[in-house]
Design an enzyme around this catalytic site. Structure first.
Site, PDB file in Angstrom:
ATOM      1  N   GLY A 139       0.779  -1.240   0.000  1.00  0.00           N
ATOM      2  CA  GLY A 139       0.000   0.000   0.000  1.00  0.00           C
ATOM      3  C   GLY A 139       0.807   1.285   0.000  1.00  0.00           C
ATOM      4  N   TYR A 199     -11.082   2.460  15.319  1.00  0.00           N
ATOM      5  CA  TYR A 199     -10.108   2.868  14.289  1.00  0.00           C
ATOM      6  C   TYR A 199     -10.034   4.397  14.244  1.00  0.00           C
ATOM      7  CZ  TYR A 199      -7.764   3.839   9.919  1.00  0.00           C
ATOM      8  OH  TYR A 199      -6.888   4.342   8.989  1.00  0.00           O
ATOM      9  N   THR A 249      -6.009   0.218  -1.268  1.00  0.00           N
ATOM     10  CA  THR A 249      -4.836  -0.592  -0.907  1.00  0.00           C
ATOM     11  C   THR A 249      -5.391  -1.900  -0.324  1.00  0.00           C
ATOM     12  OG1 THR A 249      -4.852   0.237   1.352  1.00  0.00           O
ATOM     13  CG2 THR A 249      -3.529   1.494  -0.231  1.00  0.00           C
TER      14      THR A 249
END
Ligand code: NDP
Ligand code: 8X3
Length: 249
Positions: free
Chosen positions: A8, A148, A183
């Site tokens: 990525g 997250y 990614t």
């Protein structure tokens, strides 16, 4: 030095800095993938490449890896704190503790460990630049992604705190905060569920890892008296972490 250089954005940064003729320290857990990136980086123009098999969650391993760098690799000028991941997308009160720990240990504590190991040398040498990977998720929390998003909000605070704490030294501190980048990020989040991962990008032309790497190299290449504090970047079809204009197809 680029953490999370095996795929990525990290791998794209390796290529972009390679094209500038840099010497690269590439770190990640998957040694095989790192070796592939290393080979491509040399072909792209890297002056030299040194790979470290490293899990940023392990404080002792991080400190040892930095302390034991061969002398010709010990002076890190640019640190790209990129290693990171998300796990799961579910209501906070239903979330898996193990997923939370993995995200917090990697995105927050791992970033801190690498920073703590590398930045003192930058301060002593009187040169250095730390470039942290933030996210639109750190600006605006989205449903089912609280943990997250919290790790990226923490990155934001750490980035701003570090910039204040190195004030008076020539060390620069930058956060690059992308929106949706295609990614392996979603594949990792959904533990290999390709169909679910593909849905994330449906009807949107996302950023590429190269788009982000280009901005990171740009920030690093500013004159030494210029500090880019933060770059927030999204695809044109994304306004923030909640609002998208998806094509109907
Ligand atoms: P990828 O999954 O493609 O890459 C993640 C990288 O992080 C891999 O190289 C992986 O290497 C590394 N990594 C994960 N855990 C660890 C660990 N414990 N120790 C060392 N390395 C680790 O995702 P991206 O390139 O998209 O993500 C890179 C960064 O960009 C992350 O911080 C992410 O939060 C951030 N970001 C991503 C966005 C997106 O939409 N894709 C948007 C905004 C920010 P390995 O598994 O080999 O260890
Ligand atoms: C990664 C982007 O919006 O999927 O930070 O969390 S998002």
């Amino acid at each position: 030095m680029i953490t999370g250089a095996s795929s990525g954005i990290g791998a794209a940064c390796a290529m972009a800095f390679a094209a500038e003729g840099c010497r690269l320290i590439l770190a990640a857990r998957r040694a095989g993938k790192l070796a592939e990136v290393s080979l491509r980086a040399r072909e792209r123009g890297a002056h030299a490449v040194h790979c470290i098999d490293l899990d940023v969650r392990n404080h002792f391993a991080v400190q040892t890896a930095i302390d034991e760098l061969p002398p010709e690799w010990g002076e890190i000028d640019i640190l790209v704190n990129n290693a990171g991941l998300s796990r799961g997308l579910e209501k906070l009160y239903m979330g898996k503790i193990q997923d939370w720990e993995e995200m917090i240990d990697t995105n927050v504590k791992g970033l801190l460990y690498v920073t703590r190991a590398v930045v003192p040398g930058m301060v002593v040498r009187g040169r250095g630049h730390v470039i942290n990977l933030g996210s639109t998720a750190g600006e605006l929390t989205y449903p089912n992604g609280a943990v997250y998003c919290a790790t990226k909000a923490a990155e934001r605070s750490i980035n701003d705190g570090l910039r204040q704490d190195v004030l008076g030294t020539p060390v620069r501190v930058t956060s690059v905060d992308p929106g949706m980048v295609e990614t392996d990020f979603s594949l990792v989040r959904f533990r290999g569920d390709t169909e679910r991962a593909a849905k994330v990008y449906k009807g949107v032309k996302p950023l590429t890892a190269d788009d982000v790497a280009e901005v990171i190299v740009w920030a690093a290449n500013r004159p030494v008296h210029v500090n880019i504090a933060r770059v927030l970047m999204t695809p044109v079809q994304q306004a923030n972490s909640l609002l998208f204009a998806r094509n109907e197809t």
